[in-house]
Design a protein around this motif. Structure first.
Motif, short mmCIF file in Angstrom:
data_model
loop_
_atom_site.label_atom_id
_atom_site.label_comp_id
_atom_site.label_asym_id
_atom_site.label_seq_id
_atom_site.Cartn_x
_atom_site.Cartn_y
_atom_site.Cartn_z
N UNK A 196 0.86 -1.19 0.00
CA UNK A 196 0.00 0.00 0.00
C UNK A 196 0.89 1.24 0.00
N UNK A 197 1.67 1.37 -1.06
CA UNK A 197 2.66 2.44 -1.21
C UNK A 197 2.01 3.82 -1.24
N UNK A 198 0.85 3.91 -1.89
CA UNK A 198 0.17 5.20 -2.06
C UNK A 198 -0.49 5.62 -0.75
N UNK A 199 -0.24 6.86 -0.38
CA UNK A 199 -0.77 7.43 0.85
C UNK A 199 -1.15 8.88 0.56
N UNK A 200 -2.14 9.38 1.27
CA UNK A 200 -2.53 10.80 1.14
C UNK A 200 -2.84 11.34 2.53
N UNK B 74 -3.64 4.38 2.37
CA UNK B 74 -3.13 4.90 3.63
C UNK B 74 -3.48 6.39 3.72
N UNK B 75 -3.96 6.81 4.88
CA UNK B 75 -4.28 8.21 5.10
C UNK B 75 -3.56 8.68 6.35
N UNK B 76 -2.74 9.70 6.20
CA UNK B 76 -2.05 10.30 7.35
C UNK B 76 -2.87 11.50 7.82
N UNK B 77 -3.23 11.48 9.09
CA UNK B 77 -3.95 12.60 9.69
C UNK B 77 -2.93 13.46 10.41
N UNK B 78 -2.67 14.64 9.88
CA UNK B 78 -1.62 15.46 10.48
C UNK B 78 -1.45 16.77 9.77
N UNK B 79 -0.26 17.32 9.91
CA UNK B 79 0.04 18.64 9.37
C UNK B 79 0.51 19.56 10.47
N UNK B 80 0.78 20.79 10.11
CA UNK B 80 1.38 21.74 11.05
C UNK B 80 0.58 21.89 12.34
N UNK C 288 14.11 2.78 -2.39
CA UNK C 288 13.62 1.92 -1.31
C UNK C 288 12.70 2.65 -0.33
N UNK C 289 12.04 3.71 -0.78
CA UNK C 289 11.01 4.35 0.04
C UNK C 289 9.80 3.42 0.08
N UNK C 290 9.26 3.20 1.27
CA UNK C 290 8.19 2.21 1.43
C UNK C 290 6.80 2.78 1.19
N UNK C 291 6.59 4.04 1.56
CA UNK C 291 5.27 4.67 1.43
C UNK C 291 5.46 6.13 1.07
N UNK C 292 4.56 6.65 0.24
CA UNK C 292 4.65 8.04 -0.20
C UNK C 292 3.31 8.72 0.05
N UNK C 293 3.28 9.69 0.98
CA UNK C 293 2.05 10.38 1.36
C UNK C 293 1.93 11.72 0.64
N UNK C 294 0.91 11.83 -0.17
CA UNK C 294 0.66 13.05 -0.93
C UNK C 294 -0.10 14.05 -0.06
N UNK C 295 0.36 15.27 -0.05
CA UNK C 295 -0.37 16.38 0.54
C UNK C 295 -1.17 17.03 -0.59
N UNK C 296 -2.45 16.83 -0.70
CA UNK C 296 -3.30 16.21 0.30
C UNK C 296 -4.32 15.34 -0.42
N UNK C 297 -5.13 14.61 0.37
CA UNK C 297 -6.26 13.91 -0.23
C UNK C 297 -7.32 14.92 -0.65
N UNK C 298 -7.58 15.86 0.22
CA UNK C 298 -8.51 16.95 -0.08
C UNK C 298 -8.06 18.17 0.71
N UNK C 299 -8.12 19.34 0.09
CA UNK C 299 -7.72 20.57 0.76
C UNK C 299 -6.53 21.23 0.12
N UNK C 300 -6.49 22.55 0.16
CA UNK C 300 -5.44 23.30 -0.50
C UNK C 300 -5.61 23.23 -2.00
#
Length: 544
Positions: free
Chosen positions: A47-51, A138-144, A357-369
């Protein structure tokens, strides 16, 4: 504001002009993709793709533009004067007594103000289907602002209020509180969509910020522990907990800092992440120039290379993720980072990071900006959504060493195919006037599935796919050609094999259908296009 709009329009006119000038005089050249099939050079998560989903409220503005709309994870309460126009989301709303609309109105405050609740619509079918399509995303909940979030738990006795704008506060906002009722709603959505959640904890809680921006004091983990206990007690599934260290270099890679950090956390760290905003500020007028410049794109390889070397030389077992990548910082740039042209940057980033060899890549963002995979107001997918979905469906975990000869304007990456034998190629043409016809070559031992003929070699040799007319030329590959609607790089509509990609009336994501091509034919990459080519019959040792 006026200058920003002028630049945007000028860029649009320039690209459209260049495209029209080159119609009818496109040249065709030959090229060759070389793939080392002996062993993989990297291995991604399945599940390499993350947002990401962020905490930014609607009042988050950059360069006079407020692009976050209703994308915040929090319920947001705004006191709005009655009878005035309020600009939000997809239009101007005139608020009056008893008025209902897409912004739910709650209790009336006095006779002249009402309280408006603004929230990310977790019941939107397009939103739900867009996440479900990745199976899983994968969804990362975070940010500044994650460091300024307080969780409404048993240890938090104060009123649970949202962020409010305060220009003198860190990041321009006060502390905000996540109600447990909202957390219940979010986790219910994640469960229905099958998302894997990484939650960023409030690492600044209990600490103070000096005038130079550094944090002092000890993290008060009481609130975070209580929140985690609640989450576990409710049976909510969390893929990972993220804690941003307050002494880190703003999330960006710094070789000395990362080496010291991983050496000191060898037994307590599973993943180390870094951020990527290598294109500059969202207001920069040269974003498109950088995206289309292969030399500029190559510059980020040094970051991946040094981080990989740092982890290899350390006793840590931690792996590397890109935890947040929006390309252009301060919310991106409308009609660039949410348009077709950004898929050149995004897919190149995915290919490059995986090769190191990066395992996961989280795109900023799924929605917003202005860099969301989904439109902030309608939830309709932007072009990069489809690019990410194709990657998820076609690119397997094992990464193959790949190079291209013929022109510097082609970016080439290859993986073992996902959920099948064979390989998948990703080819990106940054040239606006050159079609490239590409043959695929391999070295080492390989064989063709379902045929008696095999080739074995104990020396490095260049092997080409069989010529047309031979028995093995009956093989076919599946191709996915991505282009911009009308040839306009600023378009937010993407074509797959010449057909517009769009959700239907019930909010379902379209199937991504390939065209079948005889494998003896070269792969044709049109100007300003992207091609995924899945070759199922070539079996390489790296993919066994």
């Amino acid at each position: 504001m006026g200058f920003c709009i002028w630049v945007c329009l000028f860029s649009f006119s320039l690209i459209s002009s260049v495209n029209s000038q080159n119609e009818g005089r496109v040249t065709t050249i030959s090229g060759s993709v070389w793939i080392d099939g002996n062993s993989a050079i990297g291995r991604t998560d399945s599940d390499f793709i993350c947002a990401t989903l962020d905490w930014w409220p609607p009042e988050k503005c950059d360069y006079g533009t407020c692009s976050w709309g209703h994308a915040s994870l929090l319920n947001l309460l705004l006191d709005i004067p009655l009878g005035i126009g309020y600009e939000y989301g997809d239009g101007i709303w005139i608020l009056g007594l008893g008025m209902e609309g897409s912004m739910p109105l709650s209790s009336l405050v006095g006779s002249n103000w009402c309280k408006v609740t603004i929230l990310l619509d977790l019941n939107n079918n397009i939103f739900l289907n867009a996440v479900k399509a990745f199976s899983p995303l994968k969804i990362r909940l975070g940010g500044s602002l994650q460091d300024k979030v307080i969780y409404e738990t048993e240890d938090h006795r104060q009123p649970c209020i949202p962020f409010s704008k305060n220009t003198s506060a860190l990041f321009g906002f006060t502390e905000g509180c996540l109600p447990l009722s909202r957390w219940d709603e979010l986790t219910n959505f994640f469960d229905k969509s099958g998302a894997l959640i990484i939650f960023g904890l409030n690492a600044l809680n209990g600490r103070s910020i000096r005038s130079d921006g550094s944090a002092v004091g000890t993290w008060d983990s009481t609130n975070a522990k209580s929140f985690m206990r609640y989450t576990v007690g409710k049976g909510y599934k969390i893929y990972g907990w993220e804690l941003a260290t307050s002494h880190s270099p703003g999330g960006f890679f710094d070789a000395n800092w990362f080496k010291e950090f991983v050496d000191k956390t060898t037994k307590s760290l599973d993943v180390i992440t870094h951020h990527i905003y290598n294109l500059g500020p969202g207001v920069d007028e040269h974003l498109v120039d950088r995206i289309l410049d292969p030399s500029y794109l190559d510059g980020e390889a040094d970051t991946f290379r040094r981080l990989q070397a740092t982890l290899k030389s350390s006793p840590t077992s931690a792996t590397a993720w890109v935890g947040e990548a929006g390309g252009a910082y301060n919310s991106g740039h409308n009609l660039v980072t949410n348009a077709f042209v950004f898929s050149f940057w995004y897919l190149d980033q995915l290919g490059m990071s995986a090769a190191y060899d990066t395992k996961t890549y989280c795109r900023q963002s799924l929605i917003g900006g202005n860099y969301g995979l989904l439109n902030t107001t309608t939830f309709v997918p932007n072009p990069d959504y489809y690019s990410a979905l194709l990657w998820q469906q076609l690119m397997g975990r094992n990464v193959l060493s790949t190079s291209f000869s013929g022109t510097k304007k082609i970016r080439a990456y290859a993986h073992c195919a996902k959920n099948s034998q064979g390989i998948t190629l990703l080819l990106i043409n940054l040239d606006n006037a050159t079609t490239v016809q590409t043959e695929v070559t391999f070295n080492g031992i390989w064989k063709v599935r379902n045929y008696k003929h095999k080739h074995h070699s104990h020396k490095t040799k260049i092997i080409r796919l069989p010529p047309r007319g031979s028995k093995m030329s009956r093989m076919e590959r599946m191709e996915y050609h991505l282009t911009a609607n009308g040839g306009n790089l600023h378009s937010q509509i993407m074509l797959l094999n010449g057909n517009i990609l769009s959700v239907n009336s019930t909010g379902h994501i379209p199937l991504l259908e390939p065209v079948s091509v005889n494998s003896s034919e070269p792969i044709t990459i049109a100007p300003f296009s992207i091609v995924f080519a899945q070759i199922p019959d070539v079996v390489l040792p790296a993919c066994s």
